[in-house]
Design an enzyme around this catalytic site. Structure first.
Site, PDB file in Angstrom:
ATOM      1  CB  ALA A  44      -0.876  -0.029   1.239  1.00  0.00           C
ATOM      2  CD  GLU A  97       1.786  -5.560   5.799  1.00  0.00           C
ATOM      3  OE1 GLU A  97       2.612  -6.477   6.051  1.00  0.00           O
ATOM      4  OE2 GLU A  97       0.916  -5.675   4.919  1.00  0.00           O
ATOM      5  N   GLY A 111       0.688  -4.953   1.087  1.00  0.00           N
ATOM      6  CA  GLY A 111      -0.504  -5.004   0.241  1.00  0.00           C
ATOM      7  C   GLY A 111      -0.240  -5.666  -1.109  1.00  0.00           C
TER       8      GLY A 111
HETATM    9  C1  HXC Z   1       5.141   4.241  -1.348  1.00  0.00           C
HETATM   10  C2  HXC Z   1       7.073   3.245  -2.054  1.00  0.00           C
HETATM   11  C3  HXC Z   1       6.685   2.014  -1.472  1.00  0.00           C
HETATM   12  C4  HXC Z   1       5.413   1.960  -0.814  1.00  0.00           C
HETATM   13  C5  HXC Z   1       8.617   1.755  -2.392  1.00  0.00           C
HETATM   14  N1  HXC Z   1       8.265   3.024  -2.616  1.00  0.00           N
HETATM   15  N2  HXC Z   1       7.664   1.101  -1.699  1.00  0.00           N
HETATM   16  N3  HXC Z   1       6.294   4.342  -1.992  1.00  0.00           N
HETATM   17  N4  HXC Z   1       4.690   3.102  -0.770  1.00  0.00           N
HETATM   18  N5  HXC Z   1       4.932   0.843  -0.263  1.00  0.00           N
HETATM   19  C6  HXC Z   1       9.039   4.061  -3.309  1.00  0.00           C
HETATM   20  C7  HXC Z   1      10.230   4.533  -2.480  1.00  0.00           C
HETATM   21  O1  HXC Z   1       9.816   5.486  -1.534  1.00  0.00           O
HETATM   22  C8  HXC Z   1      11.107   5.124  -3.549  1.00  0.00           C
HETATM   23  O2  HXC Z   1      10.602   6.376  -3.921  1.00  0.00           O
HETATM   24  C9  HXC Z   1      10.884   4.181  -4.732  1.00  0.00           C
HETATM   25  O3  HXC Z   1       9.639   3.511  -4.474  1.00  0.00           O
HETATM   26  C10 HXC Z   1      11.952   3.126  -4.860  1.00  0.00           C
HETATM   27  O4  HXC Z   1      12.084   2.464  -3.632  1.00  0.00           O
HETATM   28  P1  HXC Z   1      13.475   2.256  -2.880  1.00  0.00           P
HETATM   29  O5  HXC Z   1      13.170   1.995  -1.460  1.00  0.00           O
HETATM   30  O6  HXC Z   1      14.425   3.359  -3.198  1.00  0.00           O
HETATM   31  O7  HXC Z   1      14.009   0.941  -3.599  1.00  0.00           O
HETATM   32  P2  HXC Z   1      14.955  -0.193  -3.000  1.00  0.00           P
HETATM   33  O8  HXC Z   1      16.074   0.428  -2.204  1.00  0.00           O
HETATM   34  O9  HXC Z   1      15.305  -1.083  -4.144  1.00  0.00           O
HETATM   35  O10 HXC Z   1      14.074  -1.011  -1.952  1.00  0.00           O
HETATM   36  C11 HXC Z   1      12.963  -1.769  -2.414  1.00  0.00           C
HETATM   37  C12 HXC Z   1      12.040  -2.170  -1.232  1.00  0.00           C
HETATM   38  C13 HXC Z   1      11.685  -0.901  -0.433  1.00  0.00           C
HETATM   39  C14 HXC Z   1      12.791  -3.159  -0.331  1.00  0.00           C
HETATM   40  C15 HXC Z   1      10.831  -2.849  -1.820  1.00  0.00           C
HETATM   41  O11 HXC Z   1      11.184   0.089  -1.344  1.00  0.00           O
HETATM   42  C16 HXC Z   1      10.652  -1.124   0.615  1.00  0.00           C
HETATM   43  O12 HXC Z   1      10.951  -1.675   1.677  1.00  0.00           O
HETATM   44  N6  HXC Z   1       9.431  -0.664   0.375  1.00  0.00           N
HETATM   45  C17 HXC Z   1       8.370  -0.709   1.350  1.00  0.00           C
HETATM   46  C18 HXC Z   1       7.823  -2.094   1.488  1.00  0.00           C
HETATM   47  C19 HXC Z   1       6.728  -2.137   2.526  1.00  0.00           C
HETATM   48  O13 HXC Z   1       6.966  -1.838   3.710  1.00  0.00           O
HETATM   49  N7  HXC Z   1       5.515  -2.514   2.100  1.00  0.00           N
HETATM   50  C20 HXC Z   1       4.386  -2.575   3.003  1.00  0.00           C
HETATM   51  C21 HXC Z   1       3.649  -1.282   2.946  1.00  0.00           C
HETATM   52  S1  HXC Z   1       2.353  -1.207   4.124  1.00  0.00           S
HETATM   53  P3  HXC Z   1      11.537   7.691  -4.048  1.00  0.00           P
HETATM   54  O14 HXC Z   1      10.563   8.791  -4.285  1.00  0.00           O
HETATM   55  O15 HXC Z   1      12.309   7.768  -2.792  1.00  0.00           O
HETATM   56  O16 HXC Z   1      12.388   7.346  -5.240  1.00  0.00           O
HETATM   57  C22 HXC Z   1       1.103  -2.083   3.477  1.00  0.00           C
HETATM   58  C23 HXC Z   1      -0.141  -2.247   4.284  1.00  0.00           C
HETATM   59  C24 HXC Z   1      -0.073  -1.496   5.572  1.00  0.00           C
HETATM   60  O17 HXC Z   1       1.144  -2.568   2.400  1.00  0.00           O
HETATM   61  C25 HXC Z   1      -1.346  -1.428   6.315  1.00  0.00           C
HETATM   62  C26 HXC Z   1      -1.365  -0.177   7.175  1.00  0.00           C
HETATM   63  C27 HXC Z   1      -2.706   0.204   7.663  1.00  0.00           C
END
Ligand code: HXC
Length: 260
Positions: A66, A134, A111
């Site tokens: 998400a 998460e 998500g």
């Molecule tokens: C918004 C995101 C994102 C996300 C990545 N990006 N995941 N933006 N929401 N879920 C964006 C980053 O901010 C970055 O933008 C660009 O994508 C590239 O990501 P990087 O982190 O620079 O890439 P990398 O170093 O290769 O790492 C990849 C990754 C990491 C390991 C997948 O991006 C990551 O950990 N992402 C988050 C994963 C996560 O936690 N997902 C769960 C979300 S919560 P910029 O602008 O900086 O270039 C969920 C439900 C939650 O899904 C429920 C809550 C109520």
């Protein structure tokens, strides 16, 4: 139909829907959700389309979760009052009676993993990575991760994934029954299309019926599920395609399906 965050195309009877925010690793914003709801409704309504594939654009991600940036300032009351994440199940999973496959081409996190698990099954590229990270954000799965992942891979592994937030690679995901099969990254879409075309070649009403039956196994007791299975089977025996399918077998030819 043109969208802002997704792409749609058709190849014969197969619809391909691609989440198209590669710079944000295809993070699932509210616009993505709204557009996916429309795209799945269009697929469901189009009688010429018999199987769909959902994938992510770029080489890196199916969807990295998400959209964290969109959620970061939201108040708890808003999440609750909007029933945040509720529409994924009610407006996509429940309303898409026709089959769809998730073709996971990279990160499927949070998500993204939960969305892949909403599909009827997952085909993964060999660089796919699944996870429910998460907990590292101070929250927990909200789109079905704790439920669908646990049903798919069992309590021990699901609990370990949710509590550590670690990622699971494609090979482990196949071994753990999270995915139906793993294919080389470059072959992913071709393989998904081949599988989708096979499904699209089946009698359409029987396809929906098979999907409904298998899904019943997740919703019901064994006794209830067995009744649903028998009743749907019995209804199918009245279809034109049952007559055609059995005749075609006896006459050693392909079936010519009517879809009813
Ligand atoms: C918004 C995101 C994102 C996300 C990545 N990006 N995941 N933006 N929401 N879920 C964006 C980053 O901010 C970055 O933008 C660009 O994508 C590239 O990501 P990087 O982190 O620079 O890439 P990398 O170093 O290769 O790492 C990849 C990754 C990491 C390991 C997948 O991006 C990551 O950990 N992402 C988050 C994963 C996560 O936690 N997902 C769960 C979300 S919560 P910029 O602008 O900086 O270039 C969920 C439900 C939650 O899904 C429920 C809550 C109520």
């Amino acid at each position: 139909m043109s969208y802002e965050t997704i792409l749609t195309e058709t190849d014969g009877a197969v619809t391909i829907i691609t989440i198209n925010r590669p710079k944000a690793l295809n993070a699932l914003s509210s616009v993505v959700l709204a557009e996916l709801i429309e795209a799945f409704a269009a697929y469901q309504a189009d009688d010429s389309q018999l199987c769909a594939i959902l994938t992510g654009s770029g080489d890196k991600a199916f969807a990295a979760g998400a959209d964290i940036k969109e959620m970061s300032d939201k108040a708890a009351a808003d999440f609750y009052l909007e029933d945040f994440f509720g529409d994924w199940t009610s407006k996509i999973v429940k309303t898409t009676r026709k089959p769809w496959i998730a073709a996971v081409n990279g990160f499927a996190l949070g998500g993204g993993c939960e969305l892949a698990m909403m599909a009827d099954f997952i085909i993964a590229s060999d660089n796919a990575k699944f996870g429910q990270p998460e907990i590292k954000l101070g929250v927990a799965p909200g789109m079905g991760g704790s439920q669908r992942l646990t049903r798919a891979i069992g309590k021990s592994k699901s609990m370990e994934m949710c509590l550590t937030g670690r990622m699971m690679g494609a090979e482990e995901a196949e071994r753990s029954n999270l995915v139906a099969k793993v294919v080389p990254h470059d072959d992913l879409i071709a393989e998904a299309k081949k599988t989708a075309a096979t499904i699209a070649g089946m009698p359409p009403m029987a396809t929906i019926a098979n999907k409904e039956m298998v899904n019943s196994a997740f919703e019901m007791t064994l006794d209830q599920g067995l009744i649903v299975e028998r009743r749907i089977f019995q209804i199918l025996t009245a279809s034109e395609d049952k007559k055609e399918g059995m005749e075609a077998f006896i006459e050693k030819r392909e079936g010519n399906w009517k879809g009813r």
